[in-house]
Design a protein around this motif. Structure first.
Motif, PDB file in Angstrom:
ATOM      1  N   LEU A   8       0.805  -1.215   0.000  1.00 10.97           N
ATOM      2  CA  LEU A   8       0.000   0.000   0.000  1.00 10.97           C
ATOM      3  C   LEU A   8       0.843   1.274   0.000  1.00 10.97           C
ATOM      4  CD1 LEU A   8      -2.924  -0.998   2.404  1.00 10.97           C
ATOM      5  CD2 LEU A   8      -2.931  -0.843  -0.093  1.00 10.97           C
ATOM      6  N   ASN A   9       1.926   1.315   0.787  1.00 12.67           N
ATOM      7  CA  ASN A   9       2.763   2.519   0.813  1.00 12.67           C
ATOM      8  C   ASN A   9       3.386   2.784  -0.554  1.00 12.67           C
ATOM      9  OD1 ASN A   9       2.251   3.191   3.459  1.00 12.67           O
ATOM     10  ND2 ASN A   9       4.002   2.051   4.263  1.00 12.67           N
ATOM     11  N   ARG A  12       0.715   4.113  -2.869  1.00 13.48           N
ATOM     12  CA  ARG A  12       0.443   5.536  -2.584  1.00 13.48           C
ATOM     13  C   ARG A  12       1.513   6.419  -3.208  1.00 13.48           C
ATOM     14  NH1 ARG A  12       0.821   6.741   3.081  1.00 13.48           N
ATOM     15  NH2 ARG A  12      -0.073   8.765   2.598  1.00 13.48           N
ATOM     16  N   GLU A  15       0.966   6.476  -6.991  1.00 13.23           N
ATOM     17  CA  GLU A  15      -0.234   7.224  -7.381  1.00 13.23           C
ATOM     18  C   GLU A  15       0.002   8.733  -7.270  1.00 13.23           C
ATOM     19  OE1 GLU A  15      -3.964   9.381  -7.046  1.00 13.23           O
ATOM     20  OE2 GLU A  15      -2.501   9.103  -5.428  1.00 13.23           O
ATOM     21  N   ALA A  16       0.625   9.166  -6.183  1.00 16.19           N
ATOM     22  CA  ALA A  16       0.896  10.589  -6.001  1.00 16.19           C
ATOM     23  C   ALA A  16       1.881  11.106  -7.044  1.00 16.19           C
ATOM     24  CB  ALA A  16       1.424  10.844  -4.591  1.00 16.19           C
ATOM     25  N   LEU A  30       2.748  13.742   0.417  1.00 17.71           N
ATOM     26  CA  LEU A  30       2.754  12.633   1.365  1.00 17.71           C
ATOM     27  C   LEU A  30       3.521  12.945   2.647  1.00 17.71           C
ATOM     28  CD1 LEU A  30       3.360   9.714  -1.164  1.00 17.71           C
ATOM     29  CD2 LEU A  30       1.187  10.437  -0.158  1.00 17.71           C
ATOM     30  N   GLN A  40      10.150   3.802  -2.845  1.00 15.69           N
ATOM     31  CA  GLN A  40       8.866   3.109  -2.873  1.00 15.69           C
ATOM     32  C   GLN A  40       8.450   2.777  -4.303  1.00 15.69           C
ATOM     33  OE1 GLN A  40       7.181   1.842  -0.544  1.00 15.69           O
ATOM     34  NE2 GLN A  40       7.577   2.935   1.376  1.00 15.69           N
ATOM     35  N   LEU A  73      -6.237   3.324  -9.133  1.00 13.81           N
ATOM     36  CA  LEU A  73      -5.650   3.632  -7.828  1.00 13.81           C
ATOM     37  C   LEU A  73      -6.195   4.936  -7.273  1.00 13.81           C
ATOM     38  CD1 LEU A  73      -1.847   2.711  -7.965  1.00 13.81           C
ATOM     39  CD2 LEU A  73      -3.659   1.620  -6.645  1.00 13.81           C
ATOM     40  N   THR A  74      -6.270   5.970  -8.118  1.00 16.05           N
ATOM     41  CA  THR A  74      -6.792   7.263  -7.658  1.00 16.05           C
ATOM     42  C   THR A  74      -8.226   7.115  -7.159  1.00 16.05           C
ATOM     43  OG1 THR A  74      -5.375   8.464  -9.209  1.00 16.05           O
ATOM     44  CG2 THR A  74      -7.290   9.633  -8.343  1.00 16.05           C
ATOM     45  N   PHE A  77      -8.133   5.239  -3.712  1.00 17.32           N
ATOM     46  CA  PHE A  77      -7.680   6.057  -2.579  1.00 17.32           C
ATOM     47  C   PHE A  77      -8.690   7.158  -2.252  1.00 17.32           C
ATOM     48  CE2 PHE A  77      -3.240   4.528  -3.609  1.00 17.32           C
ATOM     49  CZ  PHE A  77      -3.076   3.847  -2.420  1.00 17.32           C
ATOM     50  N   GLU A  81     -10.471   7.524   1.422  1.00 16.16           N
ATOM     51  CA  GLU A  81     -10.472   8.796   2.157  1.00 16.16           C
ATOM     52  C   GLU A  81     -11.893   9.224   2.499  1.00 16.16           C
ATOM     53  OE1 GLU A  81      -8.782  13.383   1.638  1.00 16.16           O
ATOM     54  OE2 GLU A  81      -8.872  12.017  -0.074  1.00 16.16           O
TER      55      GLU A  81
END
Length: 291
Positions: A8-9, A12, A15-16, A30, A40, A73-74, A77, A81
């Motif tokens: 997951l990390n 993230r 995706e960012a 992040l 990552q 993914l976006t 997430f 959220e």
């Protein structure tokens, strides 16, 4: 890959990075270092067995695999959220609106109180910019832009028409001669004001009305500066009606020859999957434009 094994990390970080276009921007979002994001992303590439980015570190390009992975993914997430915020009672109904500066200052902000009265649970956050619209990479829900045709970068956006651009000379009442202006040629007695963002505004208007004027004059970097100069009585300017209608109504400016179409339109852009709050804002925008 089973759910329990998902990194997951790393997902993230990827995706960012893909959404923002740069690892430095992803790191800021992040709250970690550039090196942490880079590690990552590399570890995710190793786990998946695919290359996600190509090119030098300052000009990363997502691969086909990255382009395929990013939208899901976006969405995932964003859903996590929203669900967490609902459960904790901290749900934020925030709309990010991207719009060029003079439109924000001269038209949108003076009317926002009406939207807030109608939708007090929705918070509007505005960014003054006129960049190409890419809803996958930029944090925006709605973008307001001027449409001059041929906007290929809007192909993936839903376009909501707002207003046709009408332009004409505007001047402070203090500069209007006794008896008014009876002919466009009379404007030659005043200093001519220009803006670098529409350098052809005066020649185009003169050609449309058959006027011949000496067009030497002072140039301003932005429309807002130009309109402030006209309001202060420094000369006569060509301005869009939408940006001066409040000044005309209040008597700070007059438009001695009215307004004519410029060939430009104002539109609101939204992603195909815009939520109900975005739809509410778009409906309100159209109502304000019609009014």
């Amino acid at each position: 890959m089973k759910r329990g094994a998902l990194p997951l990390n790393a997902l993230r970080a990827f995706e960012a990075t893909a959404r923002n276009g740069k690892m430095t921007l992803a790191a800021d979002e992040l709250g970690v270092t550039y090196g942490a994001v880079s590690r990552q992303v590399r570890s995710l590439e190793e786990v998946l067995g695919v290359t996600l980015f190509e090119g030098p570190r300052n000009r990363l390009r997502p691969t086909d695999a990255a382009e395929d992975l990013l939208p899901s993914l976006t969405e995932a997430f964003d859903g996590i959220e929203a669900a967490v915020n609902r459960v904790t009672g901290q749900e934020k109904r925030l709309l990010d609106i991207s719009c060029f500066g003079t439109f924000v200052l001269r038209w949108l902000i003076p009317r926002l109180y009406d939207f807030q009265n109608r939708h007090p649970a929705i918070e509007i956050r505005m960014t003054s910019e006129d960049i190409p619209v890419d809803f996958r990479r930029h944090k925006m829900d709605i973008a307001i832009r001027s449409d001059q045709g041929g906007q290929d970068q809007w192909a993936d956006a839903v376009v909501t028409p707002l207003l046709q651009d009408l332009v004409g000379p505007v001047v402070s009442p203090s500069l209007v001669p006794e008896g008014g202006f009876h002919d466009p040629a009379a404007l030659a007695a005043l200093p001519i004001l220009h803006t670098k963002t529409r350098v052809g505004a005066w020649p185009k208007w003169c050609a449309s009305v058959g006027a011949s004027l000496p067009l030497d004059g002072q140039y301003f970097e932005h429309f807002y500066f130009l309109l402030e100069a006209a309001t202060a009585g420094l000369g006569v300017a060509i301005a869009p009606h939408i940006l001066v209608q409040d000044d005309l109504r209040a008597g700070r400016l007059v438009a001695p020859f009215g307004f004519i179409p410029s060939g430009i339109a104002y539109v609101a852009l939204s992603p195909p999957n815009a939520g109900k709050d975005s739809q509410a804002f778009l409906t309100w925008l159209q109502a304000m434009a019609a009014a």
